[in-house]
Design a protein around this motif. Structure first.
Motif, mmCIF file in Angstrom:
data_model
loop_
_atom_site.group_PDB
_atom_site.id
_atom_site.type_symbol
_atom_site.label_atom_id
_atom_site.label_comp_id
_atom_site.label_asym_id
_atom_site.label_seq_id
_atom_site.Cartn_x
_atom_site.Cartn_y
_atom_site.Cartn_z
ATOM 1 N N ASP A 200 0.811 -1.221 0.000
ATOM 2 C CA ASP A 200 0.000 0.000 0.000
ATOM 3 C C ASP A 200 0.843 1.270 0.000
ATOM 4 O OD1 ASP A 200 -2.229 -1.659 0.175
ATOM 5 O OD2 ASP A 200 -2.341 -1.515 2.356
ATOM 6 N N VAL A 201 2.125 1.149 -0.321
ATOM 7 C CA VAL A 201 3.024 2.284 -0.114
ATOM 8 C C VAL A 201 2.646 3.490 -0.973
ATOM 9 C CG1 VAL A 201 4.738 1.461 -1.802
ATOM 10 C CG2 VAL A 201 5.437 2.998 0.053
ATOM 11 N N THR A 202 2.259 3.281 -2.219
ATOM 12 C CA THR A 202 1.911 4.412 -3.076
ATOM 13 C C THR A 202 0.653 5.107 -2.580
ATOM 14 O OG1 THR A 202 2.960 3.352 -4.989
ATOM 15 C CG2 THR A 202 1.391 5.118 -5.439
ATOM 16 N N ALA A 203 -0.349 4.320 -2.204
ATOM 17 C CA ALA A 203 -1.594 4.896 -1.683
ATOM 18 C C ALA A 203 -1.338 5.639 -0.373
ATOM 19 C CB ALA A 203 -2.628 3.797 -1.474
ATOM 20 N N PHE A 204 -0.461 5.102 0.456
ATOM 21 C CA PHE A 204 -0.143 5.747 1.737
ATOM 22 C C PHE A 204 0.526 7.097 1.514
ATOM 23 C CE2 PHE A 204 3.037 6.342 5.183
ATOM 24 C CZ PHE A 204 2.159 6.528 6.246
ATOM 25 N N LEU A 205 1.547 7.135 0.680
ATOM 26 C CA LEU A 205 2.241 8.400 0.419
ATOM 27 C C LEU A 205 1.323 9.395 -0.280
ATOM 28 C CD1 LEU A 205 5.746 7.089 -0.734
ATOM 29 C CD2 LEU A 205 5.139 8.087 1.488
ATOM 30 N N ASP B 120 7.193 9.870 13.238
ATOM 31 C CA ASP B 120 6.054 9.975 14.165
ATOM 32 C C ASP B 120 4.757 10.249 13.412
ATOM 33 O OD1 ASP B 120 7.723 9.553 16.307
ATOM 34 O OD2 ASP B 120 7.918 11.677 16.828
ATOM 35 N N TRP B 121 4.826 11.161 12.447
ATOM 36 C CA TRP B 121 3.625 11.535 11.692
ATOM 37 C C TRP B 121 3.072 10.335 10.930
ATOM 38 C CZ3 TRP B 121 0.562 15.583 12.141
ATOM 39 C CH2 TRP B 121 -0.355 15.882 11.123
ATOM 40 N N TRP B 122 3.946 9.610 10.267
ATOM 41 C CA TRP B 122 3.516 8.406 9.550
ATOM 42 C C TRP B 122 2.900 7.392 10.511
ATOM 43 C CZ3 TRP B 122 8.184 7.119 5.802
ATOM 44 C CH2 TRP B 122 8.226 8.096 4.790
ATOM 45 N N TYR B 123 3.555 7.207 11.653
ATOM 46 C CA TYR B 123 3.093 6.200 12.624
ATOM 47 C C TYR B 123 1.666 6.498 13.080
ATOM 48 C CZ TYR B 123 2.743 3.595 17.005
ATOM 49 O OH TYR B 123 2.310 2.780 18.007
ATOM 50 N N PHE B 124 1.390 7.758 13.384
ATOM 51 C CA PHE B 124 0.074 8.117 13.905
ATOM 52 C C PHE B 124 -1.004 8.195 12.819
ATOM 53 C CE2 PHE B 124 2.682 9.773 17.473
ATOM 54 C CZ PHE B 124 2.085 9.041 18.486
ATOM 55 N N HIS B 125 -0.597 8.131 11.549
ATOM 56 C CA HIS B 125 -1.564 8.204 10.453
ATOM 57 C C HIS B 125 -1.521 6.964 9.556
ATOM 58 C CE1 HIS B 125 -1.150 12.440 11.672
ATOM 59 N NE2 HIS B 125 -2.385 12.567 11.251
ATOM 60 N N GLN B 126 -0.843 5.925 9.990
ATOM 61 C CA GLN B 126 -0.710 4.728 9.158
ATOM 62 C C GLN B 126 -2.046 4.024 8.953
ATOM 63 O OE1 GLN B 126 2.163 1.857 10.530
ATOM 64 N NE2 GLN B 126 1.760 0.431 8.859
ATOM 65 N N GLY B 127 -2.877 3.969 9.989
ATOM 66 C CA GLY B 127 -4.168 3.304 9.865
ATOM 67 C C GLY B 127 -4.016 1.866 9.393
ATOM 68 N N ASN B 128 -4.762 1.500 8.380
ATOM 69 C CA ASN B 128 -4.729 0.140 7.852
ATOM 70 C C ASN B 128 -3.826 -0.015 6.628
ATOM 71 O OD1 ASN B 128 -6.618 -0.849 9.783
ATOM 72 N ND2 ASN B 128 -8.301 0.022 8.566
ATOM 73 N N PHE B 129 -3.060 1.022 6.306
ATOM 74 C CA PHE B 129 -2.147 0.916 5.162
ATOM 75 C C PHE B 129 -1.064 -0.130 5.457
ATOM 76 C CE2 PHE B 129 -3.751 5.282 4.486
ATOM 77 C CZ PHE B 129 -4.115 5.193 3.149
ATOM 78 N N ASN B 130 -0.856 -1.046 4.532
ATOM 79 C CA ASN B 130 0.149 -2.097 4.680
ATOM 80 C C ASN B 130 1.491 -1.583 4.174
ATOM 81 O OD1 ASN B 130 1.633 -4.430 4.871
ATOM 82 N ND2 ASN B 130 0.344 -5.654 3.514
ATOM 83 N N VAL B 131 2.222 -0.918 5.055
ATOM 84 C CA VAL B 131 3.525 -0.341 4.719
ATOM 85 C C VAL B 131 4.478 -0.531 5.892
ATOM 86 C CG1 VAL B 131 2.637 1.407 3.122
ATOM 87 C CG2 VAL B 131 2.806 1.942 5.557
ATOM 88 N N GLU B 132 5.751 -0.460 5.597
ATOM 89 C CA GLU B 132 6.777 -0.449 6.634
ATOM 90 C C GLU B 132 7.896 0.478 6.186
ATOM 91 O OE1 GLU B 132 7.994 -4.461 7.127
ATOM 92 O OE2 GLU B 132 9.058 -4.560 5.206
#
Length: 339
Positions: free
Chosen positions: A39-44, A98-110
């Motif tokens: 989900d990396v593209t959708a997450f970014l 931190d920002w990514w962590y708190f907004h990751q939700g259900n996105f499958n990314v690392e």
């Protein structure tokens, strides 16, 4: 009497002008995050207002990052390394993490920080391509702006990115592993000198005089502003959802209340406080009325004049207007001093 810290500094001037006239090189590794997953593209695409979905492998894209109020909290360059893997270049990796962590939700990314795995050298100026071309195994002559490629320098693996923070048409970033840093410098230094260039050692030249002269922002210039105020709204993809979109739509409807403008101070030896040194910046007056604050003040070695940015009330000032700042007369100009 106050002496201008830029005008009379021969080292700053020579390093700045090397970039403008021949080639300058310097070590300045930004912080890097590598992010991947299905989900990396959708997450970014959700994290950043610019269009990430259309970014091709091997290409880069500049974008701001916004909070829910539509304020800029970072500006980054996103590099697509593979279909499901990106690098994000920032000066604030911890905050981004931190920002990514708190907004990751259900996105499958690392993701992980890879800053310690790479060193970055900027090679900037009209002869930068000649310098890089003399070092690399594979030609960079067809490398487009905001594109990158893997190659080698003297059998050392590296990544060449055609980009930079100087405003020059030709500029490159060389990413190399830390253990090869000394070997690379030993090659760059004589290659630059052969072309009439030199190493840039002054941080104020790398981060202030070169980019400001070309109307490039440093993140501190953007703090507590929104894209409409800084002219970065053209990089927004309104067809998608992203953090801060709802707030920006309201600003677009109502119109921004402030705008970032360029200015010059003809008098050479001045003392004007600006936001880059901390604090709110010196007040700016028009006919006795305070209408803004000084965001940045540096020096244009191309124009030999003090230059900077003002964050002012929208519509109060126009190019050619004369203003007063801390007892000095200044004039509003376009935000580009390259020509």
């Amino acid at each position: 009497m106050y002496k201008n810290i830029f005008k009379y500094d021969d080292m700053k001037r020579s390093e700045h002008m090397a970039v403008r006239t021949t080639v300058g090189w310097y070590f300045w590794t930004h912080q890097l995050l590598e992010i991947s997953g299905p989900d990396v593209t959708a997450f970014l695409d959700y994290m950043y207002p610019n269009d990430i979905t259309s970014l091709a492998v091997g290409r880069d894209r500049y974008t701001t990052m916004l909070d829910e109020q539509g304020e800029i909290i970072d500006d980054v360059v996103i590099m697509r390394m593979d279909k499901e893997r990106y690098w994000v270049s920032t000066l604030y990796a911890t905050k981004t993490d931190d920002w990514w962590y708190f907004h990751q939700g259900n996105f499958n990314v690392e993701w992980r920080e890879i800053t310690d795995e790479w060193e970055m050298y900027a090679v900037q100026g009209p002869k930068s391509r000649d310098l890089v071309e003399s070092l690399v195994r594979d030609s960079v002559s067809n490398l487009k702006f905001f594109a990158h490629m893997d190659t080698e320098i003297d059998q050392m693996p590296c990544l060449i990115n055609r980009s930079g923070f100087s405003g020059e048409k030709f500029g490159y970033e060389i990413y190399i592993h830390p253990e090869n840093r000394d070997a690379l410098e030993a090659l760059i230094k004589p290659a630059a000198e052969k072309l009439g260039g030199k190493e840039v050692t002054e941080f104020q030249v790398m981060a202030w005089t070169l980019p400001t002269e070309a109307n490039y922002y440093y993140m501190r210039d953007l703090a507590h502003t929104n894209p409409f105020e800084t002219g970065l709204d053209k990089n927004i993809n309104w067809k998608k959802e992203f953090i801060g979109k709802e707030a920006l739509l309201e600003i677009r409807e109502e119109g921004p209340t402030r705008e970032m403008l360029g200015f010059e101070v003809p008098e050479p030896d001045i003392y004007i406080r600006s936001k880059q040194y901390g604090g709110p910046g010196e007040p700016v007056y028009l006919s006795g009325e305070e209408i803004g604050r000084v965001s940045k003040l540096v020096y244009s070695y191309m124009k030999d004049v003090n230059i900077g940015y003002i964050l002012a009330q929208k519509g109060k000032l126009h190019v050619g207007d004369h203003i007063q700042i801390h007892g000095y007369e200044a004039v509003i100009t376009e935000k580009n001093w390259m020509n």
